[in-house]
Design an enzyme around this catalytic site. Structure first.
Site, PDB file in Angstrom:
ATOM      1  N   CYS A 116       0.823  -1.229   0.000  1.00 51.18           N
ATOM      2  CA  CYS A 116       0.000   0.000   0.000  1.00 51.18           C
ATOM      3  C   CYS A 116       0.849   1.268   0.000  1.00 51.18           C
ATOM      4  O   CYS A 116       0.332   2.356  -0.249  1.00 51.18           O
ATOM      5  CB  CYS A 116      -0.961  -0.006   1.181  1.00 51.18           C
ATOM      6  SG  CYS A 116      -2.088  -1.403   1.128  1.00 51.18           S
ATOM      7  N   HIS A 253      -3.358   7.200   2.790  1.00 51.77           N
ATOM      8  CA  HIS A 253      -3.728   5.912   2.196  1.00 51.77           C
ATOM      9  C   HIS A 253      -5.140   5.580   2.657  1.00 51.77           C
ATOM     10  O   HIS A 253      -5.482   5.742   3.835  1.00 51.77           O
ATOM     11  CB  HIS A 253      -2.739   4.832   2.637  1.00 51.77           C
ATOM     12  CG  HIS A 253      -3.187   3.450   2.261  1.00 51.77           C
ATOM     13  ND1 HIS A 253      -3.561   3.133   0.975  1.00 51.77           N
ATOM     14  CD2 HIS A 253      -3.345   2.314   2.997  1.00 51.77           C
ATOM     15  CE1 HIS A 253      -3.930   1.863   0.941  1.00 51.77           C
ATOM     16  NE2 HIS A 253      -3.811   1.345   2.153  1.00 51.77           N
ATOM     17  N   ASN A 283     -10.084  -0.270  -0.069  1.00 51.39           N
ATOM     18  CA  ASN A 283      -8.621  -0.178  -0.025  1.00 51.39           C
ATOM     19  C   ASN A 283      -8.067  -0.718  -1.336  1.00 51.39           C
ATOM     20  O   ASN A 283      -8.161  -1.916  -1.605  1.00 51.39           O
ATOM     21  CB  ASN A 283      -8.104  -0.989   1.167  1.00 51.39           C
ATOM     22  CG  ASN A 283      -6.585  -0.947   1.292  1.00 51.39           C
ATOM     23  OD1 ASN A 283      -5.890  -0.482   0.395  1.00 51.39           O
ATOM     24  ND2 ASN A 283      -6.078  -1.444   2.412  1.00 51.39           N
TER      25      ASN A 283
HETATM   26  N1  COA Z   1     -18.663  -8.958   8.856  1.00 53.28           N
HETATM   27  C1  COA Z   1     -19.134  -9.294  10.076  1.00 53.28           C
HETATM   28  N2  COA Z   1     -18.324  -9.713  11.079  1.00 53.28           N
HETATM   29  C2  COA Z   1     -17.007  -9.776  10.826  1.00 53.28           C
HETATM   30  C3  COA Z   1     -16.460  -9.437   9.578  1.00 53.28           C
HETATM   31  C4  COA Z   1     -17.342  -9.022   8.574  1.00 53.28           C
HETATM   32  N3  COA Z   1     -16.925  -8.663   7.349  1.00 53.28           N
HETATM   33  N4  COA Z   1     -15.116  -9.591   9.627  1.00 53.28           N
HETATM   34  C5  COA Z   1     -14.827 -10.018  10.857  1.00 53.28           C
HETATM   35  N5  COA Z   1     -15.958 -10.129  11.583  1.00 53.28           N
HETATM   36  C6  COA Z   1     -16.105 -10.543  12.954  1.00 53.28           C
HETATM   37  C7  COA Z   1     -14.911 -11.263  13.497  1.00 53.28           C
HETATM   38  O1  COA Z   1     -14.963 -12.611  13.122  1.00 53.28           O
HETATM   39  C8  COA Z   1     -15.056 -11.044  14.969  1.00 53.28           C
HETATM   40  O2  COA Z   1     -15.968 -11.983  15.459  1.00 53.28           O
HETATM   41  P1  COA Z   1     -15.668 -12.789  16.818  1.00 53.28           P
HETATM   42  O3  COA Z   1     -15.565 -11.708  17.860  1.00 53.28           O
HETATM   43  O4  COA Z   1     -16.872 -13.632  16.950  1.00 53.28           O
HETATM   44  O5  COA Z   1     -14.398 -13.511  16.571  1.00 53.28           O
HETATM   45  C9  COA Z   1     -15.744  -9.685  15.084  1.00 53.28           C
HETATM   46  O6  COA Z   1     -16.258  -9.398  13.778  1.00 53.28           O
HETATM   47  C10 COA Z   1     -14.842  -8.561  15.511  1.00 53.28           C
HETATM   48  O7  COA Z   1     -13.692  -8.604  14.751  1.00 53.28           O
HETATM   49  P2  COA Z   1     -12.511  -7.654  15.069  1.00 53.28           P
HETATM   50  O8  COA Z   1     -11.293  -8.175  14.392  1.00 53.28           O
HETATM   51  O9  COA Z   1     -12.472  -7.356  16.522  1.00 53.28           O
HETATM   52  O10 COA Z   1     -12.999  -6.307  14.370  1.00 53.28           O
HETATM   53  P3  COA Z   1     -12.240  -4.952  14.341  1.00 53.28           P
HETATM   54  O11 COA Z   1     -13.032  -3.931  15.061  1.00 53.28           O
HETATM   55  O12 COA Z   1     -10.792  -5.078  14.685  1.00 53.28           O
HETATM   56  O13 COA Z   1     -12.327  -4.577  12.800  1.00 53.28           O
HETATM   57  C11 COA Z   1     -11.033  -4.591  10.795  1.00 53.28           C
HETATM   58  C12 COA Z   1     -11.724  -5.417  11.852  1.00 53.28           C
HETATM   59  C13 COA Z   1     -10.384  -5.488   9.770  1.00 53.28           C
HETATM   60  C14 COA Z   1     -12.049  -3.679  10.106  1.00 53.28           C
HETATM   61  C15 COA Z   1      -9.971  -3.690  11.493  1.00 53.28           C
HETATM   62  O14 COA Z   1      -9.181  -4.472  12.335  1.00 53.28           O
HETATM   63  C16 COA Z   1      -9.109  -2.959  10.527  1.00 53.28           C
HETATM   64  O15 COA Z   1      -9.565  -2.097   9.807  1.00 53.28           O
HETATM   65  N6  COA Z   1      -7.801  -3.258  10.520  1.00 53.28           N
HETATM   66  C17 COA Z   1      -6.882  -2.618   9.610  1.00 53.28           C
HETATM   67  C18 COA Z   1      -7.045  -3.209   8.279  1.00 53.28           C
HETATM   68  C19 COA Z   1      -6.302  -2.468   7.223  1.00 53.28           C
HETATM   69  O16 COA Z   1      -6.429  -1.283   7.137  1.00 53.28           O
HETATM   70  N7  COA Z   1      -5.547  -3.181   6.415  1.00 53.28           N
HETATM   71  C20 COA Z   1      -4.835  -2.657   5.311  1.00 53.28           C
HETATM   72  C21 COA Z   1      -3.716  -1.818   5.732  1.00 53.28           C
HETATM   73  S1  COA Z   1      -2.824  -1.303   4.332  1.00 53.28           S
END
Ligand code: COA
Length: 326
Positions: A116, A253, A283
């Site tokens: 990215c 980004h 993204n």
């Molecule tokens: N829809 C519904 N539920 C989902 C899901 C989706 N698309 N994806 C994951 N979940 C669930 C998980 O399984 C988890 O369930 P559990 O508690 O029963 O295990 C729950 O939602 C919470 O997941 P969690 O990982 O705590 O969510 P979060 O608040 O951390 O959000 C992201 C997840 C990916 C949105 C967040 O971590 C994020 O944005 N991270 C950075 C990602 C990024 O920017 N990457 C690229 C960088 S270049």
């Protein structure tokens, strides 16, 4: 003392026709518009057709940038494509693009993989070549077809990514060597391979002769993304010799609106000055910043003399920033 600075003289972009909404995704995996919107700010993303390649998106974005810059294809002295989704393992997508654009024979062409942060890396390379006087005009592209390495059964990742390409034309011009000059005033890039396992493709040519799918530890990425994006801005502002209060626009980004919000708060920059496209692009990795730049130019928001701060972070981890005055 006069110096050569890379002027940003044109931008272009291309998004695939197909739009995939959160509601569409909720029919494919166990998710909802509510979950995706509140956690990421993403509402929809564009998805390339099966026969639509990274080079095709790059080509369309380049044509638009060349037209907006009012130059000819033959004026280009260097082409660089930032991507993690090249058409082929080799040669570089940039080489295919150089052929399609009928660039001058011998024009150097290369890809860069910094995930990215790829556009920031590619810009630094092109800017350094321009400042050294090796080239005058560069075509710098960020382009991705991430949908082709997305596991459409994995709700943790498939809701986050999108496809697209953005292109910019940089051209050297003599400036006074002051922080009031137009053009690129600073670039800064970083990497930390200790974070390799937090965001990666589970396959590779040398590993198992496949391209693989995206895997991510979302929480780890989230945590590290914020200070990295802040550092990218702060360090490049320092090099440029300008303050955050001088900045007219911040182009981060586009990974997640919550990350962008936190970074803006830490930088103490008003959200009115922050360009947000993640809602309708998702993204798009290396494409996200040039896409955001080109779309904002098209809307007529940027004005001559505006100071833009840019920062990116991604797999590797890689991160960095750019400061440019229009
Ligand atoms: N829809 C519904 N539920 C989902 C899901 C989706 N698309 N994806 C994951 N979940 C669930 C998980 O399984 C988890 O369930 P559990 O508690 O029963 O295990 C729950 O939602 C919470 O997941 P969690 O990982 O705590 O969510 P979060 O608040 O951390 O959000 C992201 C997840 C990916 C949105 C967040 O971590 C994020 O944005 N991270 C950075 C990602 C990024 O920017 N990457 C690229 C960088 S270049």
């Amino acid at each position: 003392m006069t110096v050569i600075r890379s002027q940003l003289i044109g931008t272009g972009y291309k998004l695939p026709e197909k739009v995939l909404t959160n509601d569409d995704l909720s029919k494919m995996v166990d998710t909802s518009d509510e979950w995706i919107s509140t956690r990421t700010g993403i509402k929809s993303r564009h998805i390339a057709a099966q026969d639509e390649l990274t080079s095709d998106l790059s080509y369309e974005a380049s044509l638009m940038a060349i037209k907006n810059a009012k130059i000819q294809n033959q004026d280009i002295d260097f082409v660089i494509v930032a991507t993690v989704t090249p058409d082929n393992t080799f040669p570089a997508t940039a080489a295919k693009l150089a052929k399609k654009l009928e660039l001058k024979p011998g024009t150097p062409a290369m890809d860069v993989n910094a995930a990215c942060s790829g556009f920031v890396y590619a810009t630094q390379i092109a800017d350094n070549m321009i400042r050294l006087g090796e080239i005058k005009t560069a075509l710098v592209i960020g382009a991705e077809t991430l949908s082709k390495i997305t596991d459409w059964t994995d709700r943790n990742t498939c809701v986050l990514f999108g496809d697209g390409a953005g292109a910019v034309i940089l051209q050297g011009a003599e400036c006074e060597g002051k922080n009031t000059d137009t053009g690129i005033l600073a670039t800064k890039i970083y990497a930390d391979g200790n974070q390799y396992e937090h965001l990666y493709s589970d396959s590779g040519v040398s590993l198992n002769q496949k391209a693989g799918f995206i895997h991510m530890d979302g929480k780890e990425v989230f945590k590290i993304a914020i200070p990295s994006l802040v550092q990218g801005v702060e360090e490049s502002l320092k090099i440029a010799g300008v303050q955050i209060s001088d900045v007219d626009w911040y182009v981060p980004h586009q990974a997640n609106l919550r990350i962008i919000d936190s970074v803006a708060k830490k930088l103490e920059i008003d959200m009115d000055k922050v360009i947000v496209t993640v809602d309708h692009h998702g993204n798009t990795s290396a494409a996200s910043i040039p896409l955001a730049l080109a779309e904002t130019f098209e809307k007529g928001k940027f004005k001559k003399g505006d100071l833009i701060a840019i920062s990116a972070m991604g797999a590797g981890f890689t991160w960095g920033g750019i400061v440019v005055r229009l």
